[in-house]
Design a protein around this motif. Structure first.
Motif, PDB file in Angstrom:
ATOM      1  N   VAL A  42       5.087  13.814  18.560  1.00 16.81           N
ATOM      2  CA  VAL A  42       6.502  13.453  18.536  1.00 16.81           C
ATOM      3  C   VAL A  42       6.655  11.980  18.158  1.00 16.81           C
ATOM      4  N   ALA A  43       7.842  11.655  17.663  1.00 15.52           N
ATOM      5  CA  ALA A  43       8.253  10.259  17.504  1.00 15.52           C
ATOM      6  C   ALA A  43       9.437  10.081  18.435  1.00 15.52           C
ATOM      7  N   ALA A  44       9.430   9.035  19.255  1.00 12.73           N
ATOM      8  CA  ALA A  44      10.427   8.953  20.316  1.00 12.73           C
ATOM      9  C   ALA A  44      10.877   7.526  20.598  1.00 12.73           C
ATOM     10  N   PHE A  45      12.074   7.431  21.164  1.00 15.35           N
ATOM     11  CA  PHE A  45      12.597   6.179  21.703  1.00 15.35           C
ATOM     12  C   PHE A  45      13.040   6.440  23.136  1.00 15.35           C
ATOM     13  N   ILE A  46      12.777   5.494  24.017  1.00 20.47           N
ATOM     14  CA  ILE A  46      13.231   5.611  25.394  1.00 20.47           C
ATOM     15  C   ILE A  46      14.636   5.026  25.500  1.00 20.47           C
ATOM     16  N   SER A  47      15.484   5.620  26.317  1.00 17.17           N
ATOM     17  CA  SER A  47      16.855   5.134  26.472  1.00 17.17           C
ATOM     18  C   SER A  47      16.854   3.772  27.164  1.00 17.17           C
ATOM     19  N   LYS A  48      17.963   3.061  27.017  1.00 20.58           N
ATOM     20  CA  LYS A  48      18.041   1.700  27.573  1.00 20.58           C
ATOM     21  C   LYS A  48      17.934   1.690  29.090  1.00 20.58           C
ATOM     22  N   ASP A  49      18.356   2.781  29.747  1.00 17.05           N
ATOM     23  CA  ASP A  49      18.238   2.834  31.201  1.00 17.05           C
ATOM     24  C   ASP A  49      16.896   3.391  31.667  1.00 17.05           C
ATOM     25  N   GLY A  50      16.042   3.779  30.697  1.00 19.72           N
ATOM     26  CA  GLY A  50      14.712   4.268  31.028  1.00 19.72           C
ATOM     27  C   GLY A  50      14.672   5.667  31.605  1.00 19.72           C
ATOM     28  N   ALA A  51      15.796   6.389  31.580  1.00 18.22           N
ATOM     29  CA  ALA A  51      15.857   7.703  32.215  1.00 18.22           C
ATOM     30  C   ALA A  51      15.591   8.855  31.264  1.00 18.22           C
ATOM     31  N   ARG A  52      15.777   8.630  29.949  1.00 21.99           N
ATOM     32  CA  ARG A  52      15.625   9.723  28.990  1.00 21.99           C
ATOM     33  C   ARG A  52      14.845   9.271  27.768  1.00 21.99           C
ATOM     34  N   LEU A  53      14.291  10.263  27.108  1.00 21.13           N
ATOM     35  CA  LEU A  53      13.524  10.023  25.897  1.00 21.13           C
ATOM     36  C   LEU A  53      14.140  10.884  24.794  1.00 21.13           C
ATOM     37  N   SER A  54      14.572  10.238  23.700  1.00 26.99           N
ATOM     38  CA  SER A  54      15.043  10.985  22.536  1.00 26.99           C
ATOM     39  C   SER A  54      13.872  11.110  21.566  1.00 26.99           C
ATOM     40  N   PHE A  55      13.680  12.309  21.009  1.00 27.15           N
ATOM     41  CA  PHE A  55      12.471  12.517  20.209  1.00 27.15           C
ATOM     42  C   PHE A  55      12.714  13.504  19.077  1.00 27.15           C
ATOM     43  N   VAL A  56      11.838  13.429  18.072  1.00 24.09           N
ATOM     44  CA  VAL A  56      11.757  14.461  17.051  1.00 24.09           C
ATOM     45  C   VAL A  56      10.372  15.088  17.167  1.00 24.09           C
ATOM     46  N   ASN A  57      10.343  16.400  17.168  1.00 26.13           N
ATOM     47  CA  ASN A  57       9.100  17.149  17.258  1.00 26.13           C
ATOM     48  C   ASN A  57       8.548  17.311  15.842  1.00 26.13           C
ATOM     49  N   TRP A  58       7.367  16.761  15.585  1.00 28.97           N
ATOM     50  CA  TRP A  58       6.828  16.785  14.233  1.00 28.97           C
ATOM     51  C   TRP A  58       6.191  18.127  13.854  1.00 28.97           C
ATOM     52  N   MET A  59       6.235  19.085  14.760  1.00 29.67           N
ATOM     53  CA  MET A  59       5.802  20.433  14.396  1.00 29.67           C
ATOM     54  C   MET A  59       6.995  21.287  13.960  1.00 29.67           C
ATOM     55  N   THR A  60       8.142  21.060  14.625  1.00 29.19           N
ATOM     56  CA  THR A  60       9.342  21.837  14.293  1.00 29.19           C
ATOM     57  C   THR A  60      10.385  21.020  13.538  1.00 29.19           C
ATOM     58  N   TYR A  61      10.252  19.670  13.569  1.00 28.05           N
ATOM     59  CA  TYR A  61      11.204  18.741  12.963  1.00 28.05           C
ATOM     60  C   TYR A  61      12.604  18.887  13.552  1.00 28.05           C
TER      61      TYR A  61
END
Length: 208
Positions: A42-61
Motif C-alpha cells: 500500500v501507499a498511505a498517509f496518516i491523518s493529522k490526528d494520527g487516528a486514521r490511515l488513508s491508503f491505496v491498495n497496489w494490488m486492487t488500486y
C-alpha cells in the motif's frame, strides 16, 4: 523588576525547576510503533490526528481508510476496469473528505478526485491532459487548498496548489525530473521553503 511584579520571581523559580526536572530525565527518545501489517502493498498517509490511515491498495488500486484505533479497514472508492488510483490519498483536516489521484482509460493524463470519507459522494476536482501523472500530498489546515505534485509530458515536475472548492490550480515551483518524494504545508518550517508572495501570509511549503 521583581519588586514591581513580585509574582514573577516565584514563577521564574517554578519554571527553572521544571526545566531542571526535564533535563534530569534525559533527552527524548524517538519510538516506533507498527500500526498495520498489511498483506498487500500500500501507499498511505496518516491523518493529522494520527487516528486514521488513508491508503491505496497496489494490488486492487482501490482507495481505502483504516481506523488505527479499531484496526478496521474499508474501501472508500473501488477501482474499475476503466479507472484506478495509484498514489497515496490524503484525508482532509476535518476527516470528512479524501483526495486521491485517478486515471481513466482514454484520458490523456491523470486527475484528482474528491470523495466523502464513506465514498457516497465522488467528484472530479482537477484534470489536465498535459500532466501525465499527479498525486496529492497535503491539505491546508483550513481545508481550502490541496498540495499536489504534477509530472508533465516532458518529465519536468511541478509543485502546485489546487482549490478544493473549484479545482483551480496554481503552480508554485517547477522542478527537474527527480522531483520530490515528500512535501507539506508548513507554517513554521525551517527547512527549504518555497512560496509565492500571494500565499506567503497563509503558509509556506517545505519539500525534500
Amino acid at each position: 523588576s521583581s519588586d514591581l511584579f513580585p509574582d514573577q520571581g516565584e514563577l521564574a523559580g517554578l519554571a527553572q525547576k521544571r526545566l531542571e526536572a526535564l533535563a534530569a530525565d534525559g533527552p527524548a527518545v524517538a519510538t516506533e510503533r507498527l500500526v498495520w501489517a498489511s498483506r498487500a502493498p500500500v501507499a498511505a498517509f496518516i491523518s493529522k490526528d494520527g487516528a486514521r490511515l488513508s491508503f491505496v491498495n497496489w494490488m486492487t488500486y482501490s482507495v481505502g481508510l483504516r481506523d488505527l484505533v479499531t484496526g478496521q479497514s474499508r474501501v472508500v472508492v473501488d477501482a474499475t476496469r476503466q479507472g484506478y488510483s495509484d498514489a497515496a490519498p490524503v484525508l482532509s483536516p476535518d476527516g470528512k473528505r479524501i483526495v486521491f489521484n485517478w486515471y481513466e482509460n482514454g484520458w490523456e493524463g491523470y486527475g484528482l478526485r474528491l470523495a466523502s470519507n464513506d465514498g457516497s459522494e465522488v467528484e472530479d476536482l482537477y484534470r489536465n491532459d498535459e500532466v501525465r501523472w499527479m498525486a496529492p500530498f497535503d491539505w491546508s489546515t483550513d481545508g481550502e487548498l490541496i498540495l499536489a505534485l504534477f509530472e508533465r509530458r516532458d518529465r519536468t515536475q511541478q509543485i502546485a496548489v489546487v482549490s478544493s472548492r473549484d479545482g483551480t490550480a496554481r503552480i508554485i515551483k517547477s522542478l527537474d525530473w527527480s522531483g520530490t518524494s515528500n512535501m507539506k504545508f508548513s507554517p513554521q518550517s525551517r527547512r527549504s521553503e518555497e512560496h509565492t508572495s500571494e500565499l506567503q501570509s497563509q503558509f509556506r511549503i517545505s519539500y525534500a
